[in-house]
Design a protein around this motif. Structure first.
Motif, PDB file in Angstrom:
ATOM      1  N   PRO A 141      19.269   9.994   6.561  1.00 38.56           N
ATOM      2  CA  PRO A 141      18.108   9.490   7.045  1.00 38.56           C
ATOM      3  C   PRO A 141      18.580   8.281   8.272  1.00 38.56           C
ATOM      4  N   GLU A 142      17.623   8.146   8.930  1.00 38.29           N
ATOM      5  CA  GLU A 142      17.767   7.213  10.021  1.00 38.29           C
ATOM      6  C   GLU A 142      17.662   5.937   9.527  1.00 38.29           C
ATOM      7  N   ARG A 143      17.998   5.010  10.338  1.00 40.69           N
ATOM      8  CA  ARG A 143      18.012   3.655   9.753  1.00 40.69           C
ATOM      9  C   ARG A 143      16.608   3.179   9.597  1.00 40.69           C
ATOM     10  N   THR A 144      16.278   2.449   8.322  1.00 41.57           N
ATOM     11  CA  THR A 144      15.107   2.302   7.883  1.00 41.57           C
ATOM     12  C   THR A 144      14.728   0.650   8.094  1.00 41.57           C
ATOM     13  N   ALA A 145      13.477   0.447   8.081  1.00 40.40           N
ATOM     14  CA  ALA A 145      13.114  -1.053   7.928  1.00 40.40           C
ATOM     15  C   ALA A 145      12.524  -1.090   6.757  1.00 40.40           C
ATOM     16  N   ARG A 146      13.072  -2.068   5.883  1.00 44.20           N
ATOM     17  CA  ARG A 146      12.368  -2.448   4.582  1.00 44.20           C
ATOM     18  C   ARG A 146      11.637  -3.296   4.757  1.00 44.20           C
ATOM     19  N   LEU A 147      10.487  -3.084   3.726  1.00 46.23           N
ATOM     20  CA  LEU A 147       9.441  -4.147   3.662  1.00 46.23           C
ATOM     21  C   LEU A 147       9.567  -4.760   2.337  1.00 46.23           C
ATOM     22  N   GLY A 148       9.031  -5.990   2.197  1.00 50.74           N
ATOM     23  CA  GLY A 148       8.777  -6.694   0.900  1.00 50.74           C
ATOM     24  C   GLY A 148      10.116  -6.941   0.315  1.00 50.74           C
ATOM     25  N   GLY A 149      10.192  -8.139  -0.731  1.00 54.40           N
ATOM     26  CA  GLY A 149      11.396  -8.649  -1.126  1.00 54.40           C
ATOM     27  C   GLY A 149      12.313  -7.658  -1.844  1.00 54.40           C
ATOM     28  N   ASN A 150      11.612  -6.558  -2.838  1.00 50.68           N
ATOM     29  CA  ASN A 150      12.093  -5.607  -3.489  1.00 50.68           C
ATOM     30  C   ASN A 150      12.195  -4.262  -3.085  1.00 50.68           C
ATOM     31  N   GLY A 151      11.633  -4.036  -1.786  1.00 51.61           N
ATOM     32  CA  GLY A 151      11.501  -2.727  -1.296  1.00 51.61           C
ATOM     33  C   GLY A 151      12.407  -2.396  -0.532  1.00 51.61           C
ATOM     34  N   GLU A 185      -0.006   5.590   9.043  1.00 53.41           N
ATOM     35  CA  GLU A 185       0.579   6.072  10.341  1.00 53.41           C
ATOM     36  C   GLU A 185       0.292   5.156  11.542  1.00 53.41           C
ATOM     37  N   GLU A 186       0.957   5.060  12.505  1.00 51.49           N
ATOM     38  CA  GLU A 186       0.485   4.313  13.588  1.00 51.49           C
ATOM     39  C   GLU A 186       0.688   2.989  13.137  1.00 51.49           C
ATOM     40  N   THR A 187       1.689   2.625  12.645  1.00 51.08           N
ATOM     41  CA  THR A 187       2.030   1.211  11.922  1.00 51.08           C
ATOM     42  C   THR A 187       2.811   0.470  13.228  1.00 51.08           C
ATOM     43  N   SER A 188       2.152   0.057  14.212  1.00 52.69           N
ATOM     44  CA  SER A 188       2.691  -0.637  15.383  1.00 52.69           C
ATOM     45  C   SER A 188       3.147  -1.906  14.964  1.00 52.69           C
ATOM     46  N   GLN A 189       4.115  -2.991  15.885  1.00 58.43           N
ATOM     47  CA  GLN A 189       4.408  -4.170  15.499  1.00 58.43           C
ATOM     48  C   GLN A 189       3.353  -4.912  14.867  1.00 58.43           C
ATOM     49  N   MET A 190       2.125  -4.835  15.782  1.00 59.99           N
ATOM     50  CA  MET A 190       1.040  -5.541  15.272  1.00 59.99           C
ATOM     51  C   MET A 190       0.728  -5.285  13.662  1.00 59.99           C
ATOM     52  N   TRP A 191       0.912  -4.309  13.163  1.00 57.19           N
ATOM     53  CA  TRP A 191       0.596  -3.893  11.872  1.00 57.19           C
ATOM     54  C   TRP A 191       1.664  -4.393  10.958  1.00 57.19           C
ATOM     55  N   GLU A 192       2.850  -4.548  11.397  1.00 59.25           N
ATOM     56  CA  GLU A 192       3.945  -5.192  10.517  1.00 59.25           C
ATOM     57  C   GLU A 192       3.465  -6.322  10.114  1.00 59.25           C
ATOM     58  N   ASP A 193       3.100  -7.051  11.253  1.00 59.45           N
ATOM     59  CA  ASP A 193       2.593  -8.588  10.991  1.00 59.45           C
ATOM     60  C   ASP A 193       1.518  -8.781   9.861  1.00 59.45           C
ATOM     61  N   LYS A 194       0.350  -7.919  10.245  1.00 59.58           N
ATOM     62  CA  LYS A 194      -0.768  -7.931   9.493  1.00 59.58           C
ATOM     63  C   LYS A 194      -0.412  -7.457   7.876  1.00 59.58           C
ATOM     64  N   LEU A 195       0.256  -6.631   7.820  1.00 60.71           N
ATOM     65  CA  LEU A 195       0.674  -6.044   6.582  1.00 60.71           C
ATOM     66  C   LEU A 195       1.367  -6.725   5.679  1.00 60.71           C
ATOM     67  N   SER A 196       2.118  -7.772   6.259  1.00 57.65           N
ATOM     68  CA  SER A 196       2.919  -8.680   5.727  1.00 57.65           C
ATOM     69  C   SER A 196       1.976  -9.653   4.718  1.00 57.65           C
ATOM     70  N   LEU A 197       0.690  -9.747   4.981  1.00 62.19           N
ATOM     71  CA  LEU A 197      -0.323 -10.461   4.147  1.00 62.19           C
ATOM     72  C   LEU A 197      -0.641  -9.752   2.825  1.00 62.19           C
ATOM     73  N   VAL A 198      -0.005  -8.507   2.576  1.00 60.33           N
ATOM     74  CA  VAL A 198      -0.503  -7.821   1.449  1.00 60.33           C
ATOM     75  C   VAL A 198       1.018  -7.566   0.825  1.00 60.33           C
ATOM     76  N   ALA A 199       1.953  -8.311   1.353  1.00 60.39           N
ATOM     77  CA  ALA A 199       3.525  -8.099   0.687  1.00 60.39           C
ATOM     78  C   ALA A 199       3.561  -8.233  -0.637  1.00 60.39           C
ATOM     79  N   HIS A 200       2.867  -9.475  -1.021  1.00 59.39           N
ATOM     80  CA  HIS A 200       2.901  -9.750  -2.389  1.00 59.39           C
ATOM     81  C   HIS A 200       2.380  -8.935  -3.385  1.00 59.39           C
ATOM     82  N   ALA A 201       1.449  -7.857  -3.250  1.00 59.53           N
ATOM     83  CA  ALA A 201       0.799  -7.249  -3.898  1.00 59.53           C
ATOM     84  C   ALA A 201       1.563  -5.509  -3.637  1.00 59.53           C
TER      85      ALA A 201
END
Length: 345
Positions: free
Chosen positions: A335-345, A138-154
């Motif tokens: 559902p509302e418009r979603t933001a997909r994370l990762g290449g397969n998600g 929760e509270e995944t602000s724009q800052m976290w979108e950038d940080k969590l991209s570092l674990v997108a491979h996993a």
């Protein structure tokens, strides 16, 4: 005369405070009738403990009968709460170990990241050390979108909903083919259908607002449709801003037919207070399960820069009989418009 009246005024003040605390504890038990009354329930432990301490002191005064009654009431209230709230027992003690029955054990990591967490590297390190199968944030602000991209491979499968106070689901396990993750009520709820060894499990991350006078109860009502549309097996976790015994949490669980996991104890503490006082915080991060999802253990982890502690949950899923495999749920809310994370998600 002045010096003689001072102790008397102190006793009167203590007596009034004791009665006020007892009334607030009592009010919390009627939360099903009013969100205003339910707001008192979240502080049940604090109010009851304070009332009991004042009652003990007042046993030596002329208010001893009232103090004795309040003491019994306060102790009874505390006794009805699960021992895990006070750190006296594990919050979950499953009767069987899934691994012994050939069922895999999955891990879910739940945490309110805090939108402006000053130490995001602690969260990334936590993910690497725990290596959960599923993450609810929760509270995944724009800052976290950038940080969590570092674990997108996993965690190639994911969904991020809402803005600064929104919710996110990350998964090592694939989303069910043909399903679409969803966002509801401006990021209050994120949902995804995850394939766990051939069994479909609905996963949700939830972030409710504050209790009365804020819109917590209205939020619960507005996400009732997607909650009711979950399949037979589901797990949901999040920051409910409400204690496990509150009417708000029971109402949320009822919308989706969930069982509320016993509280792991205080998970939130005002960020300006030292972490040594965490024991006296509020138990507002909750986990819910449904159907074949069996929670085997849950524990709080070390602080990771947020005002909320992470929770690590281990669970398994009972396989469904063949005739149940074709049963599906249809979401009745768009559902509302979603933001997909990762290449397969």
């Amino acid at each position: 005369m002045k010096t003689a009246s001072k102790p008397h005024l102190i006793v009167l003040a203590a007596y009034a405070a004791m009665l006020a605390l007892a009334l607030m504890v009592l009010a919390g038990y009627f939360g099903a009738y009013s969100s205003f009354l339910d707001a008192f329930s979240h502080f049940r432990v604090h109010f009851a403990a304070a009332a009991a301490l004042l009652a003990l002191v007042l046993l030596a005064t002329r208010f001893r009968l009232t103090a004795g009654s309040v003491l019994i009431f306060a102790v009874a209230c505390l006794a009805t709460l699960p021992a895990s709230v006070f750190g006296l027992a594990a919050p979950v003690q499953a009767g069987s170990i899934a691994a012994a029955n050939g069922q895999p054990i999955y891990r879910l990591l739940q945490m309110n990241l805090r939108f402006n967490n000053p130490a995001p590297e602690k969260v990334l390190s936590l993910i690497g050390s725990v290596q959960p199968d599923i993450i609810t944030f929760e509270e995944t602000s724009q800052m976290w979108e950038d940080k969590l991209s570092l674990v997108a491979h996993a965690y190639p499968y994911g969904i991020r909903c809402g803005g600064e106070y929104g919710t996110t689901i990350l998964s090592r396990r694939p989303f069910v083919e043909g399903s679409e993750p969803g966002c509801y009520e401006s990021g209050t709820l994120a949902t995804a259908r995850v394939d766990l060894g051939g069994t479909t499990v609905d996963v949700a991350a939830v972030h409710l607002g504050w209790p009365w006078p804020i819109r917590q109860m209205r939020q619960i009502d507005r996400i009732s449709a997607p909650l009711a549309a979950f399949g037979d097996d589901a797990i949901m976790a999040g920051d409910c801003n409400a204690a496990a015994w509150s009417s708000a949490v029971h109402r949320l669980a009822g919308k989706g037919g969930f069982t509320i996991m016993p509280s792991v104890g205080a998970t939130w503490l005002w960020r300006r207070l030292p972490d040594a006082l965490r024991y006296f915080g509020l138990p507002i991060d909750q986990v819910f399960s449904k159907g074949g999802v069996t929670i085997h253990s849950a524990k709080k982890l070390a602080p990771a820069g947020s005002d909320h502690l992470p929770i690590l949950v281990e669970f398994s899923v009972r396989p469904r009989k063949p005739q149940d495999e074709n049963q599906t749920a249809t979401v009745s809310a768009e559902p509302e418009r979603t933001a997909r994370l990762g290449g397969n998600g």
